[in-house]
Write an enzyme that holds these catalytic residues in place. Sequence first.
Site, PDB file in Angstrom:
ATOM      1  N   GLU A  41      40.732 -46.847   2.945  1.00  0.00           N
ATOM      2  CA  GLU A  41      39.804 -46.720   4.075  1.00  0.00           C
ATOM      3  C   GLU A  41      39.663 -48.015   4.873  1.00  0.00           C
ATOM      4  O   GLU A  41      38.584 -48.597   4.943  1.00  0.00           O
ATOM      5  CB  GLU A  41      38.423 -46.312   3.553  1.00  0.00           C
ATOM      6  N   TYR A  61      32.709 -54.260  13.665  1.00  0.00           N
ATOM      7  CA  TYR A  61      31.336 -54.611  13.318  1.00  0.00           C
ATOM      8  C   TYR A  61      30.660 -55.502  14.355  1.00  0.00           C
ATOM      9  O   TYR A  61      29.786 -56.299  14.011  1.00  0.00           O
ATOM     10  CB  TYR A  61      31.276 -55.270  11.917  1.00  0.00           C
ATOM     11  N   ARG A  86      27.285 -61.004  13.544  1.00  0.00           N
ATOM     12  CA  ARG A  86      27.960 -61.380  12.300  1.00  0.00           C
ATOM     13  C   ARG A  86      27.814 -62.878  11.969  1.00  0.00           C
ATOM     14  O   ARG A  86      27.757 -63.255  10.820  1.00  0.00           O
ATOM     15  CB  ARG A  86      29.439 -60.978  12.355  1.00  0.00           C
ATOM     16  N   GLY A  98      38.901 -50.391   7.849  1.00  0.00           N
ATOM     17  CA  GLY A  98      38.194 -50.328   9.134  1.00  0.00           C
ATOM     18  C   GLY A  98      38.551 -51.574   9.913  1.00  0.00           C
ATOM     19  O   GLY A  98      39.327 -51.556  10.875  1.00  0.00           O
ATOM     20  N   TYR A 145      26.161 -63.254   8.470  1.00  0.00           N
ATOM     21  CA  TYR A 145      27.062 -63.584   7.347  1.00  0.00           C
ATOM     22  C   TYR A 145      27.631 -64.989   7.440  1.00  0.00           C
ATOM     23  O   TYR A 145      28.564 -65.309   6.706  1.00  0.00           O
ATOM     24  CB  TYR A 145      28.266 -62.628   7.318  1.00  0.00           C
ATOM     25  N   CYS A 188      16.136 -65.195  22.197  1.00  0.00           N
ATOM     26  CA  CYS A 188      15.041 -66.122  21.963  1.00  0.00           C
ATOM     27  C   CYS A 188      14.943 -66.570  20.528  1.00  0.00           C
ATOM     28  O   CYS A 188      13.907 -66.390  19.889  1.00  0.00           O
ATOM     29  CB  CYS A 188      13.742 -65.480  22.423  1.00  0.00           C
TER      30      CYS A 188
HETATM   31  N1  LLP Z   1      34.992 -47.639   2.860  1.00  0.00           N
HETATM   32  C1  LLP Z   1      33.710 -47.804   2.495  1.00  0.00           C
HETATM   33  C2  LLP Z   1      33.132 -46.897   1.516  1.00  0.00           C
HETATM   34  C3  LLP Z   1      32.949 -48.817   3.068  1.00  0.00           C
HETATM   35  O1  LLP Z   1      31.689 -48.986   2.699  1.00  0.00           O
HETATM   36  C4  LLP Z   1      33.537 -49.688   4.018  1.00  0.00           C
HETATM   37  C5  LLP Z   1      32.784 -50.757   4.638  1.00  0.00           C
HETATM   38  C6  LLP Z   1      34.882 -49.469   4.383  1.00  0.00           C
HETATM   39  C7  LLP Z   1      35.573 -48.462   3.769  1.00  0.00           C
HETATM   40  C8  LLP Z   1      35.595 -50.312   5.409  1.00  0.00           C
HETATM   41  O2  LLP Z   1      35.655 -51.648   5.079  1.00  0.00           O
HETATM   42  P1  LLP Z   1      36.566 -52.638   5.988  1.00  0.00           P
HETATM   43  O3  LLP Z   1      37.996 -52.243   5.777  1.00  0.00           O
HETATM   44  O4  LLP Z   1      36.141 -52.471   7.388  1.00  0.00           O
HETATM   45  O5  LLP Z   1      36.258 -53.991   5.460  1.00  0.00           O
HETATM   46  N2  LLP Z   1      29.146 -55.245   8.556  1.00  0.00           N
HETATM   47  C9  LLP Z   1      29.991 -55.999   7.646  1.00  0.00           C
HETATM   48  C10 LLP Z   1      30.974 -55.109   6.916  1.00  0.00           C
HETATM   49  C11 LLP Z   1      30.301 -53.993   6.149  1.00  0.00           C
HETATM   50  C12 LLP Z   1      31.304 -53.096   5.513  1.00  0.00           C
HETATM   51  C13 LLP Z   1      30.650 -51.884   4.995  1.00  0.00           C
HETATM   52  N3  LLP Z   1      31.544 -50.960   4.399  1.00  0.00           N
HETATM   53  C14 LLP Z   1      30.728 -57.079   8.442  1.00  0.00           C
HETATM   54  O6  LLP Z   1      30.501 -57.191   9.632  1.00  0.00           O
HETATM   55  O7  LLP Z   1      31.505 -57.840   7.888  1.00  0.00           O
END
Ligand code: LLP
Length: 463
Positions: free
Chosen positions: A320, A421, A360, A322, A364, A391
Amino acid sequence: MSRSAHPAGPRHADVLPEGHYSAPADDLNVLDPKVWAQTVTRTEDGSVSVGGIDVSTLAEQFGTPAYFVDETDFRARARAWRTAFGHDADVFYAGKAFLSRAVVRWLHEEGLNLDVCSGGELATALSAGMPADRIAFHGNNKSVAEITRAVEAGVGRIVLDSFQEIVRVAHIAQSLGRRQRVQIRVTVGVEAHTHEFIATAHEDQKFGIALADGQAAEAVRRALALDGLEVIGIHSHIGSQIFDMAGFEVAARRVVSLLAAIRDEHGIELPEIDLGGGLGIAYTSDDDPREPHEIAKALGEIVTRECEAAKLRTPRISVEPGRAIVGPTAFTLYEVGTIKPLEGLRTYVSVDGGMSDNIRTALYDAEYSVALVSRTSDAEPMLVRVVGKHCESGDIVVKDAFLPSDLAPGDLIAVPATGAYCRSMASNYNHALRPPVVAVRDGEARVIVRRETEEDLLRLDVG
Ligand code: LLP
């Protein structure tokens, strides 16, 4: 997030404060292809273009701040994942990174599936024509309405995240006369090397059901006993922005050992495993991400080897990603408004967006790059902090970076690798209007998510 403190070049050693930044590049006009989308290039006259269109033209047409997504690059990355995993595996793009109807159509056309984690994402996917059986529905607290909608639509799988949800989904499916395909999300007890808020496989957090204390095996037991559910596999997602494959390998090994235990106890071999997303991307030149084919090879080998050892048929694997698909394909374009040199410290460059379009950095401590894109410059590099117009002093877009010292109000600067994100976590803080997302391809630019207007804001304010 992988950078270390670095001595700056001799030109700056005497004036630079302590900080986590690399020495400035030899030539600030050069754009590192690692962090910029595929079709981004500097044109003859010195400005930067994407998809064949100059950023100044884009800024005039669409305004700033704005996100520009390189559609060619997005499709190429989606395809690379699809090709790397081949026909024996499935790639589910994680919609939380960034989702819009255009993106759903690109994914559909490129043969990817989709992971959604809310009713809103599900609605977006369905409204853009993603076939329901290619959708996976996630979340640690899906509402009854969301589950009902997903089951009615016929989603390919619901990923169960708690004991309550096992019963809830079974009950809803049964009352609709369905048998819902489900996976059970487990926490494998891996400490992923990433920021605490985006690590998800250690035990002390809200997602999944722990493998270690037998809870996961108990969840499988309960799910198998319910008529409304067809248990198709086990799911593990260990975290996000991860570079080290070791965590995925441990996760794969532990998931396969659960499959073996299920076979031993129930006499069935579950046909699928999902190893989640989480692969890191380059936000700066110091990051070295893995390519999809390396990841596919590493995961395929480990699962095959472990299954052979356990005398199991190799399950169908899904992943998965993203961030790894959409992250590098976009940049945020800002106009410089004010410039404040702080003697002996750094220069604060304020842009027309900020933490409302990229949270971000504040959330983070994420690192980003930045470049002057409306022209070239041969001026000396200066250490800058790119900040927004909100602000609070934590409103930082790029913490430490170098820009040419002749930077002036009205210049356009761009922050690359903001495809994931950023728009999806954008807010209306200070009643900021969320920026548009513009897709650029082969000399054409079109808005895929329009800029918010004051009317949009006031429409919700019904007091
Ligand atoms: N699958 C599940 C079950 C997830 O919870 C996530 C991300 C993904 C796949 C995709 O992960 P990726 O390949 O995008 O790393 N807001 C944070 C990231 C939170 C990710 C949440 N879950 C950031 O900006 O770094």
